[in-house]
Motif scaffolding. Structure first.
Motif, PDB file in Angstrom:
ATOM      1  N   GLU A  51      31.351  26.140  39.408  1.00  0.00           N
ATOM      2  CA  GLU A  51      32.478  26.065  37.276  1.00  0.00           C
ATOM      3  C   GLU A  51      31.806  27.066  36.166  1.00  0.00           C
ATOM      4  N   ALA A  52      30.398  26.388  36.574  1.00  0.00           N
ATOM      5  CA  ALA A  52      29.143  27.250  35.200  1.00  0.00           C
ATOM      6  C   ALA A  52      28.988  28.572  35.188  1.00  0.00           C
ATOM      7  N   LEU A  53      29.045  29.166  36.791  1.00  0.00           N
ATOM      8  CA  LEU A  53      28.943  30.410  36.916  1.00  0.00           C
ATOM      9  C   LEU A  53      30.654  31.048  36.231  1.00  0.00           C
ATOM     10  N   VAL A  54      31.722  31.086  36.519  1.00  0.00           N
ATOM     11  CA  VAL A  54      33.115  31.397  36.168  1.00  0.00           C
ATOM     12  C   VAL A  54      33.239  31.073  34.804  1.00  0.00           C
ATOM     13  N   HIS A  55      32.122  30.071  33.821  1.00  0.00           N
ATOM     14  CA  HIS A  55      32.354  30.231  32.377  1.00  0.00           C
ATOM     15  C   HIS A  55      31.335  31.083  32.590  1.00  0.00           C
ATOM     16  N   ASP A  56      29.635  31.827  32.873  1.00  0.00           N
ATOM     17  CA  ASP A  56      29.725  32.772  32.411  1.00  0.00           C
ATOM     18  C   ASP A  56      30.083  34.334  33.340  1.00  0.00           C
ATOM     19  N   VAL A  57      30.939  33.798  33.749  1.00  0.00           N
ATOM     20  CA  VAL A  57      31.920  35.718  34.356  1.00  0.00           C
ATOM     21  C   VAL A  57      32.736  35.929  32.665  1.00  0.00           C
ATOM     22  N   PHE A  58      33.409  35.007  32.848  1.00  0.00           N
ATOM     23  CA  PHE A  58      34.236  35.099  31.504  1.00  0.00           C
ATOM     24  C   PHE A  58      34.032  34.628  30.065  1.00  0.00           C
ATOM     25  N   THR A  59      32.322  34.301  29.482  1.00  0.00           N
ATOM     26  CA  THR A  59      31.259  34.714  28.837  1.00  0.00           C
ATOM     27  C   THR A  59      31.348  36.316  28.377  1.00  0.00           C
ATOM     28  N   THR A  60      30.672  36.608  29.575  1.00  0.00           N
ATOM     29  CA  THR A  60      30.342  38.448  29.699  1.00  0.00           C
ATOM     30  C   THR A  60      32.193  38.828  29.618  1.00  0.00           C
ATOM     31  N   TYR A  61      33.070  38.954  29.944  1.00  0.00           N
ATOM     32  CA  TYR A  61      33.877  39.741  30.210  1.00  0.00           C
ATOM     33  C   TYR A  61      34.736  39.956  28.295  1.00  0.00           C
ATOM     34  N   LEU A  62      34.331  37.954  28.283  1.00  0.00           N
ATOM     35  CA  LEU A  62      34.937  37.946  26.752  1.00  0.00           C
ATOM     36  C   LEU A  62      34.264  38.632  26.058  1.00  0.00           C
ATOM     37  N   ALA A  63      33.253  39.003  26.450  1.00  0.00           N
ATOM     38  CA  ALA A  63      31.966  39.830  25.182  1.00  0.00           C
ATOM     39  C   ALA A  63      33.162  41.713  24.838  1.00  0.00           C
ATOM     40  N   PRO A  65      36.009  42.562  26.096  1.00  0.00           N
ATOM     41  CA  PRO A  65      37.339  42.951  26.890  1.00  0.00           C
ATOM     42  C   PRO A  65      38.164  44.192  27.296  1.00  0.00           C
ATOM     43  N   SER A  66      37.524  45.637  26.146  1.00  0.00           N
ATOM     44  CA  SER A  66      38.731  46.182  25.915  1.00  0.00           C
ATOM     45  C   SER A  66      37.543  47.420  26.945  1.00  0.00           C
ATOM     46  N   ASN A  67      36.549  46.894  27.175  1.00  0.00           N
ATOM     47  CA  ASN A  67      35.806  47.993  28.149  1.00  0.00           C
ATOM     48  C   ASN A  67      36.560  47.707  29.282  1.00  0.00           C
ATOM     49  N   VAL A  68      36.964  46.717  29.872  1.00  0.00           N
ATOM     50  CA  VAL A  68      37.037  46.295  31.132  1.00  0.00           C
ATOM     51  C   VAL A  68      38.873  47.229  30.952  1.00  0.00           C
ATOM     52  N   ARG A  69      38.858  48.113  32.150  1.00  0.00           N
ATOM     53  CA  ARG A  69      39.678  48.208  33.005  1.00  0.00           C
ATOM     54  C   ARG A  69      40.728  47.424  34.206  1.00  0.00           C
ATOM     55  N   ASN A  70      40.145  47.451  34.854  1.00  0.00           N
ATOM     56  CA  ASN A  70      41.310  46.642  36.085  1.00  0.00           C
ATOM     57  C   ASN A  70      40.219  45.086  36.066  1.00  0.00           C
ATOM     58  N   VAL A  71      41.131  44.355  35.518  1.00  0.00           N
ATOM     59  CA  VAL A  71      40.123  42.475  34.874  1.00  0.00           C
ATOM     60  C   VAL A  71      40.008  41.782  35.986  1.00  0.00           C
ATOM     61  N   ARG A  72      40.911  42.095  37.040  1.00  0.00           N
ATOM     62  CA  ARG A  72      41.317  41.878  38.384  1.00  0.00           C
ATOM     63  C   ARG A  72      40.193  41.854  39.232  1.00  0.00           C
ATOM     64  N   PRO A  73      40.023  43.208  39.830  1.00  0.00           N
ATOM     65  CA  PRO A  73      38.637  43.614  40.690  1.00  0.00           C
ATOM     66  C   PRO A  73      37.071  43.738  39.300  1.00  0.00           C
TER      67      PRO A  73
END
Length: 190
Positions: A51-63, A65-73
């Protein structure tokens, strides 16, 4: 007029933030269970840590999100990397603060030194000639005296003492060559 355009720009930025927040919530709801499952099943990470790892991943994504082309991969790759890093860190901590029966199985230095010494002696003796091997083995390992060895070989005790000195010097030279990393054959045919 300038005030009106500034107000419009501010409202557009606020709308974009609200839209991004909605997109983030939708993305989180869609992918968090998958990421948790990957961390727990593929990497064997406990639920709380996953759970903590998932939150860390989403925190990084949230910083960004416009730099990410394909969200799932992106998210799957990020959770895999985070899980690997977690496992490495966990393994290091277990080694540093090891307690219990697993740690007791670590060989002590005396045993390791004994094994290394035995291997070195065998390697050194293997490079000596048969006469030196037999003489050193009989004198040091079986404890026979120089006169006893001389009698069985039908020679003098003085010759056996000189031979022992020669063989020790050859063994020393071989050992020095081995310890310097040289795999040269410095053996004698004595």
């Amino acid at each position: 007029m300038a005030v009106a355009s500034a107000a419009v720009a501010a409202r557009a930025r606020a709308d974009a933030r609200d839209s991004a927040a909605l997109d983030f919530e939708t993305t989180y709801a869609a992918y968090a269970p998958l990421l948790r499952k990957i961390a727990m099943r593929k990497f064997g990470i406990p639920r709380g840590d996953a759970e903590a790892l998932v939150h860390d991943v989403f925190t990084t994504y949230l910083a960004n999100p416009s730099n990410v082309r394909n969200v799932r991969p992106y998210l799957i790759g990020a959770i895999c990397n985070a899980a690997r890093q977690h496992l490495r860190r966990d393994a290091t901590e277990k080694q540093l603060f090891c307690e219990g029966p697993v740690c007791a199985a670590t060989p002590d230095e005396e045993l390791v030194e004994s094994v290394i010494r035995s291997i070195t002696i065998r390697s050194t003796l293997a490079q000596l000639g048969p006469s030196c091997q037999e003489t050193l083995r009989r004198f040091y390992l079986t404890g026979e005296s120089a006169p006893a060895i001389a009698e069985s070989r039908q020679t003098t005790a003085n010759y056996i003492l000189r031979l022992l000195n020669y063989c020790r010097n050859r063994a020393r030279a071989i050992y020095v060559a081995m310890s310097r990393g040289g795999a040269r054959d410095v053996s004698s045919h004595q």
